[in-house]
Design a protein around this motif. Structure first.
Motif, PDB file in Angstrom:
ATOM      1  N   ASP A 125     -25.191 -16.343   2.049  1.00 31.98           N
ATOM      2  CA  ASP A 125     -25.738 -15.033   2.348  1.00 31.98           C
ATOM      3  C   ASP A 125     -26.360 -14.629   1.235  1.00 31.98           C
ATOM      4  O   ASP A 125     -27.247 -13.893   1.292  1.00 31.98           O
ATOM      5  CB  ASP A 125     -24.696 -14.058   2.915  1.00 31.98           C
ATOM      6  CG  ASP A 125     -24.352 -14.515   4.436  1.00 31.98           C
ATOM      7  OD1 ASP A 125     -24.957 -15.118   5.240  1.00 31.98           O
ATOM      8  OD2 ASP A 125     -23.540 -13.818   4.965  1.00 31.98           O
ATOM      9  N   PRO A 134     -22.082 -12.703  11.866  1.00 36.91           N
ATOM     10  CA  PRO A 134     -22.373 -11.448  10.761  1.00 36.91           C
ATOM     11  C   PRO A 134     -22.809 -11.939   9.480  1.00 36.91           C
ATOM     12  O   PRO A 134     -22.333 -12.719   8.896  1.00 36.91           O
ATOM     13  CB  PRO A 134     -21.048 -10.681  10.930  1.00 36.91           C
ATOM     14  CG  PRO A 134     -20.419 -10.971  12.286  1.00 36.91           C
ATOM     15  CD  PRO A 134     -20.630 -12.431  12.369  1.00 36.91           C
ATOM     16  N   ARG A 135     -23.708 -11.282   8.794  1.00 41.51           N
ATOM     17  CA  ARG A 135     -23.798 -11.293   7.462  1.00 41.51           C
ATOM     18  C   ARG A 135     -22.694 -10.612   6.586  1.00 41.51           C
ATOM     19  O   ARG A 135     -22.472  -9.768   6.908  1.00 41.51           O
ATOM     20  CB  ARG A 135     -25.299 -11.059   7.120  1.00 41.51           C
ATOM     21  CG  ARG A 135     -26.229 -11.818   8.047  1.00 41.51           C
ATOM     22  CD  ARG A 135     -26.044 -13.237   7.769  1.00 41.51           C
ATOM     23  NE  ARG A 135     -27.171 -14.183   8.417  1.00 41.51           N
ATOM     24  CZ  ARG A 135     -27.100 -14.830   9.557  1.00 41.51           C
ATOM     25  NH1 ARG A 135     -26.129 -14.597  10.323  1.00 41.51           N
ATOM     26  NH2 ARG A 135     -28.383 -15.354   9.796  1.00 41.51           N
ATOM     27  N   TRP A 152     -23.240  -8.488   4.307  1.00 38.09           N
ATOM     28  CA  TRP A 152     -23.488  -6.810   4.245  1.00 38.09           C
ATOM     29  C   TRP A 152     -23.156  -6.311   5.515  1.00 38.09           C
ATOM     30  O   TRP A 152     -23.276  -5.132   5.660  1.00 38.09           O
ATOM     31  CB  TRP A 152     -25.165  -6.631   4.071  1.00 38.09           C
ATOM     32  CG  TRP A 152     -25.996  -7.598   4.531  1.00 38.09           C
ATOM     33  CD1 TRP A 152     -26.490  -7.287   5.935  1.00 38.09           C
ATOM     34  CD2 TRP A 152     -26.525  -8.820   4.129  1.00 38.09           C
ATOM     35  NE1 TRP A 152     -27.464  -8.165   6.370  1.00 38.09           N
ATOM     36  CE2 TRP A 152     -27.411  -9.158   5.325  1.00 38.09           C
ATOM     37  CE3 TRP A 152     -26.427  -9.611   3.015  1.00 38.09           C
ATOM     38  CZ2 TRP A 152     -28.219 -10.309   5.452  1.00 38.09           C
ATOM     39  CZ3 TRP A 152     -26.877 -10.734   3.202  1.00 38.09           C
ATOM     40  CH2 TRP A 152     -27.902 -11.129   4.065  1.00 38.09           C
ATOM     41  N   ASP A 153     -22.941  -7.012   6.404  1.00 37.44           N
ATOM     42  CA  ASP A 153     -22.281  -6.441   7.867  1.00 37.44           C
ATOM     43  C   ASP A 153     -21.031  -6.127   7.740  1.00 37.44           C
ATOM     44  O   ASP A 153     -20.351  -5.630   8.808  1.00 37.44           O
ATOM     45  CB  ASP A 153     -22.776  -6.991   9.248  1.00 37.44           C
ATOM     46  CG  ASP A 153     -24.374  -7.185   9.283  1.00 37.44           C
ATOM     47  OD1 ASP A 153     -24.812  -6.270   8.876  1.00 37.44           O
ATOM     48  OD2 ASP A 153     -24.909  -8.237   9.480  1.00 37.44           O
ATOM     49  N   SER A 164     -16.846  -5.072   6.775  1.00 33.13           N
ATOM     50  CA  SER A 164     -16.155  -3.817   5.755  1.00 33.13           C
ATOM     51  C   SER A 164     -15.202  -4.797   5.197  1.00 33.13           C
ATOM     52  O   SER A 164     -15.048  -6.030   5.368  1.00 33.13           O
ATOM     53  CB  SER A 164     -15.443  -3.007   7.079  1.00 33.13           C
ATOM     54  OG  SER A 164     -14.805  -3.896   7.768  1.00 33.13           O
TER      55      SER A 164
END
Length: 211
Positions: free
Chosen positions: A135, A201-202, A204-205, A207
């Motif tokens: 990523d 999900p990447r 930066w997505d 938490s």
């Protein structure tokens, strides 16, 4: 070389995040792990991981002295064509070393390597760390192709790479000499359009992972 016996940007703008329970500055995140820049003070950790017999066999190198590992980290730290990270658990425990090496920003190519602590293999952390680093390569750097190589007998590493979306492109026959034997080396790669097609999900997505 990938082993699973396997100009960092940040996932949160320009802010410097710190992993809970650790003084290490986290520069990138995966689902269950975080990546912190490797420093010279981490030489003892890396030396211990590399001294493990299974690790030394799978990555095809012999253990080096602690001073040699420290010197190598110092040299690599000044190499602008690579980025080295510690792989951290949510509580800050370091469990491995991952790097994006031989970065060519003109051709958009780089290699990936991974080494995990023996006590944390087979638990999905390797896939998570590789996912996070690709990523970074495709999301923050202009990479088009990320390559990995490993012995064709290293089924654990091949499994990690396959689960991360890497495609085996071929085999370099008898390409590695280790402990008096010749080994074939598998060449795998992930291309930008293949990464874009992944449905996970990447970084930066995500938490911060719960402890």
């Amino acid at each position: 070389m990938i082993e699973d016996a396997v100009h960092a940007g940040t996932g949160r703008g320009d802010s410097e995040d710190r992993e809970a329970g650790s003084l290490r500055e986290v520069s990138w995140r995966g689902r269950r792990v975080a990546l912190a820049p490797l420093d010279v003070d981490d030489a003892e950790l890396v030396h211990g991981w590399r001294a493990d017999p299974a690790t030394a066999h799978e990555i095809g190198m012999w253990p080096r002295t602690l001073s040699a590992v420290r010197e190598r980290i110092e040299r690599d730290r000044d190499d602008h064509d690579r980025d080295d990270f510690l792989v951290l658990l949510p509580d800050g425990t370091p469990i491995g070393h991952i790097a994006l090496t031989d970065q060519d920003l003109v051709d958009g190519t780089a290699d990936i390597m991974l080494m995990l602590d023996a006590d944390h293999r087979g638990q999905g952390y390797g896939v998570d760390a590789v996912d996070a680093l690709v990523d970074l390569a495709f999301g923050e750097l202009p990479m088009h192709r990320v390559q990995a190589v490993t012995h064709t007998t290293n089924s654990a590493a091949l499994g990690v790479l396959a689960r991360a979306g890497f495609v085996q492109e071929g085999v370099r026959r008898s390409a590695c000499l280790h402990r008096g034997r010749r080994y074939d080396v598998a060449v795998l790669a992930l291309l930008r359009d293949e990464w874009q097609a992944l449905t996970r999900p990447r970084s930066w997505d995500l938490s911060a992972p719960a402890q």
